[in-house]
Scaffold this active site. Structure first.
Site, PDB file in Angstrom:
ATOM      1  CB  CYS A   1      48.247  38.555  53.860  1.00  0.00           C
ATOM      2  SG  CYS A   1      48.915  40.043  53.113  1.00  0.00           S
TER       3      CYS A   1
ATOM      4  NE  ARG B   1      42.951  34.957  53.038  1.00  0.00           N
ATOM      5  CZ  ARG B   1      41.966  35.386  53.830  1.00  0.00           C
ATOM      6  NH1 ARG B   1      40.927  34.606  54.054  1.00  0.00           N
ATOM      7  NH2 ARG B   1      42.005  36.571  54.378  1.00  0.00           N
TER       8      ARG B   1
ATOM      9  CD1 TRP C   1      47.581  40.145  46.330  1.00  0.00           C
ATOM     10  CD2 TRP C   1      47.332  42.117  47.356  1.00  0.00           C
ATOM     11  NE1 TRP C   1      47.030  41.022  45.428  1.00  0.00           N
ATOM     12  CE2 TRP C   1      46.867  42.242  46.033  1.00  0.00           C
ATOM     13  CE3 TRP C   1      47.278  43.236  48.190  1.00  0.00           C
ATOM     14  CZ2 TRP C   1      46.342  43.426  45.516  1.00  0.00           C
ATOM     15  CZ3 TRP C   1      46.754  44.423  47.679  1.00  0.00           C
ATOM     16  CH2 TRP C   1      46.300  44.512  46.361  1.00  0.00           C
TER      17      TRP C   1
ATOM     18  CG  ASN D   1      45.491  39.977  56.360  1.00  0.00           C
ATOM     19  OD1 ASN D   1      45.784  40.778  55.485  1.00  0.00           O
ATOM     20  ND2 ASN D   1      44.352  39.306  56.357  1.00  0.00           N
ATOM     21  N   GLY D   2      46.865  43.016  56.946  1.00  0.00           N
ATOM     22  CA  GLY D   2      46.301  44.332  57.171  1.00  0.00           C
ATOM     23  C   GLY D   2      47.290  45.418  56.807  1.00  0.00           C
TER      24      GLY D   2
ATOM     25  CD  GLU E   1      30.007  39.670  37.857  1.00  0.00           C
ATOM     26  OE1 GLU E   1      30.524  38.607  38.215  1.00  0.00           O
ATOM     27  OE2 GLU E   1      30.283  40.769  38.396  1.00  0.00           O
TER      28      GLU E   1
ATOM     29  CE  LYS F   1      33.062  37.032  37.901  1.00  0.00           C
ATOM     30  NZ  LYS F   1      33.272  38.345  38.550  1.00  0.00           N
TER      31      LYS F   1
ATOM     32  CD  GLU G   1      37.249  39.834  38.583  1.00  0.00           C
ATOM     33  OE1 GLU G   1      37.414  40.007  39.793  1.00  0.00           O
ATOM     34  OE2 GLU G   1      36.331  39.127  38.122  1.00  0.00           O
TER      35      GLU G   1
ATOM     36  CG  HIS H   1      24.500  60.137  25.285  1.00  0.00           C
ATOM     37  ND1 HIS H   1      24.050  61.366  24.855  1.00  0.00           N
ATOM     38  CD2 HIS H   1      23.404  59.353  25.419  1.00  0.00           C
ATOM     39  CE1 HIS H   1      22.737  61.345  24.741  1.00  0.00           C
ATOM     40  NE2 HIS H   1      22.321  60.125  25.077  1.00  0.00           N
TER      41      HIS H   1
ATOM     42  CE  LYS I   1      36.422  34.073  46.233  1.00  0.00           C
ATOM     43  NZ  LYS I   1      35.636  34.268  45.002  1.00  0.00           N
TER      44      LYS I   1
END
Length: 610
Positions: free
Chosen positions: A2, A27, A74, A99-100, A483, A487, A490, A506, A605
């Site tokens: 947040c 964010r 968020w 926030n938290g 990575e 991406k 996401e 496998h 973010k």
């Protein structure tokens, strides 16, 4: 995750709050709101969606006040609704942004209900507003009421509080989540990120865990965990507002992908200028610390975790040091074997990733005090808690999907490997020269890789209608496959997974068919022939291959096999170069699918909650 902003001034602060929240949009959030104090008491506007929706409401109501707080939420506790959006108000007298996560909110909620408080949201935050109001209503000043309330909260928080009864100031407190004070002339501010106050000041104070601060127009007073007044250092932020603007680019992610040649060059500038891998790059005490190290543990999350996996190869092959890599959120919840001679390396773009910060604290609690932070944000929480620090110079990264922060982390980790190798006497002069030359040429090599964009854009059209994709790599390029898959998932919402190419037979080979594109990272290294064999396994099952190779890898295109070649092999730094194509692929697939590239759904973010 947040965002918080607040202001105490002799002017209307609504526009300051709105601009601050706009700067915090990167964010990640799903609702926004602001509350101000004026002659009517507390006036508040909230809205689901973007800051623009909340701004429209503020303009319609002609919201005005000289003391105010704002928030981008968020969602954690409770759905994405206006009633769950911040600020939360208690009895029309106290407003709070937070926030938290408050872990004991159920217990507090039950207690407060018995005291006659009614709850209008599903959030954990509302208990903070009511708890502060309870103590404030008992006759305690707002500062004392806040100090008393936070002692009853379990979890992590950054909060800011305003009161109708004390309209001349605000109180703010921090534990585990970032919070700073911005210092102005006859006005002062608070924020969770320096970007939110850059338009009004560059003078900032970073609060420490346990701090509670009284913010007034003519000054600020900070109290430490023990309740005594304490001085905190004033910093001058060097973050540029221009770096947070799009300029000629369509998206911040596009901008940040193309900024990588400069970001990499800036990050290695001091190294190149010195023409040496010097421990001093990591801090004055680095030489002494490095002499004690017999192994390394890297703690990280998300993209930074993949940088750490890449670094394991460098640290073991170049520095000859045993290296383990752990996901930060897992490390502190298991029984581990502490080693006081192990170097604890934490990696975080923001320097405030809660899981990584808590993992660092856990390592130190076990007596592992040799600590190094690799971070992109000056004076953020994790570097301040570390003995040594290496700051990357990626500049502000706004896009949620990390690009330039990741590649500059790789440069920092490679530098660490070479520096430790030199200190341990296992790096020859010829190798040092070779590595420094490769670093000097890296910016140009990355620019050449960016020039492949038209070809990669064409490939993207073949991915846009797919639901799944597979990424393969071997050795040090396996983390780059991870990575690439991250991406793609996401920002395009295509399910993507990555495997070491040798693991294909496998299990994952069962998934391969004509509808699952397979991306292969295939540089011209010692494992190239092995990779070619793995590719044949895919081709034999009707899979379509998309191969990122080097100019001298001798791949031939054929039906079902598409090849893009980077201009040349760059040796030990190849993982950095091969990151560029997978970033571009994800970006262009997302463009075709029409997703929100910079703010992908459900993501943030800065991840400052567990």
């Amino acid at each position: 995750m947040c965002g918080i902003v607040g202001a105490v001034a002799n002017r209307n602060v609504v526009s300051i709050l709105i601009e601050g929240l706009s700067r915090l949009e990167y964010r990640g959030y799903d609702s926004a709101g602001i509350a101000v104090l004026n002659s009517s008491g507390i006036e508040r506007v909230r809205a689901v969606g973007r800051v623009a929706a909340m701004t429209e409401k503020a303009n319609e109501t002609q919201l005005s006040g000289q003391v105010g707080i704002g928030h981008t939420r968020w969602a954690t506790h409770g759905g994405v609704t206006e009633s769950n959006a911040h600020p939360h108000v208690s009895k029309g007298e106290i407003a709070v942004v937070h926030n938290g996560i408050i872990e004991n909110h159920d217990e507090q909620r039950d207690k407060l209900k018995k005291l006659g408080y009614e709850f209008t949201s599903q959030t954990d935050t509302e208990v903070i507003a009511h708890l502060i109001h309870f103590y404030h209503n008992q006759g305690l000043a707002l500062l004392a009421a806040t100090q008393m309330a936070v002692t009853e909260l379990t979890g992590a928080f950054a909060i800011s509080v305003i009161s109708v009864k004390e309209p001349e100031h605000m109180i703010t407190a921090r534990l585990g989540c970032p919070l700073l004070i911005g210092l102005g002339e006859g006005e002062n501010f608070i924020a969770s990120d320096v970007s939110a106050v850059l338009s009004v000041t560059r003078k900032v104070i970073y609060l420490e865990d346990g701090d509670v601060a009284d913010i007034r127009r003519d000054g600020v007073t900070i109290f430490g965990r023990d309740g005594h007044m304490i001085e905190r250092k004033i910093h001058m932020s060097d973050v540029s507002l221009a770096s947070m603007e799009l300029g000629p680019y369509a998206h911040f992610m596009q901008k940040e992908i193309h900024e990588q040649p400069k970001a990499l060059t800036d990050t290695i500038e001091a190294l190149i200028d010195d023409s040496s891998f010097s421990p001093a790059l990591f801090g004055d005490a680095a030489s002494e610390v490095f002499n004690q190290v017999d192994s390394i543990l890297i703690l990280a999350a998300g993209t930074s975790y993949y940088a750490a996996l890449t670094a394991k190869y460098w640290l073991e092959s170049i520095a000859k040091l045993p290296t383990n890599v752990e996901i930060a959120s897992e490390y502190r919840y298991r029984q581990s074997v502490p080693n006081p001679r192990q170097l604890i390396v934490t990696i975080s773009q923001s320097g405030e990733t809660l899981d990584t910060m808590e993992a660092l604290k856990h390592a130190k609690s076990l007596g592992q005090n040799l600590t190094l932070s690799i971070c992109n944000v000056q004076e953020s929480a994790i570097p301040r808690a570390s003995q040594l620090v290496f700051y990357t110079r990626a500049g502000a990264e706004i896009g949620v999907a990390s690009t330039k922060a990741f590649t500059t982390q790789l440069v920092a980790l490679f530098t660490l490997a070479a520096t430790l190798a030199k200190q341990r006497g296992v790096l020859s002069d010829a190798e040092e020269h070779e590595y420094l030359t490769a670093l000097r040429q890296l910016g140009g090599s990355v620019q050449n890789a960016l020039n492949l964009e038209p070809q990669i854009r064409e490939w993207a059209t073949r991915f846009a209608d797919k639901h799944h994709a597979l990424f393969l790599g071997r050795g040090i390029h396996y983390p780059i496959a991870l990575e690439g898959a991250l991406k793609l998932k996401e920002i395009s919402y295509i399910h993507a997974e990555a495997y070491p190419a040798g693991e294909l037979k496998h299990g994952p080979l069962a998934l391969v068919d004509t509808d699952m594109p397979v991306v292969v990272i295939a540089p011209n290294d010692s494992l190239l022939e092995k990779v070619k064999s793995n590719m044949q396994e895919v081709k034999a099952r009707g899979g379509e291959l998309f191969v990122f190779a080097d100019a001298d890898s001798h791949f031939a295109e054929s039906d079902g096999v598409h090849v893009i070649r980077t201009p040349r092999h760059v040796g030990v730094l190849s993982p950095i170069l091969h990151t560029i194509p997978v970033q571009l692929l994800a970006y262009h697939v997302a463009l075709i699918k029409g997703t929100d590239v910079d703010k992908p759904r459900n993501l943030a973010k800065s991840v400052t909650v567990e």
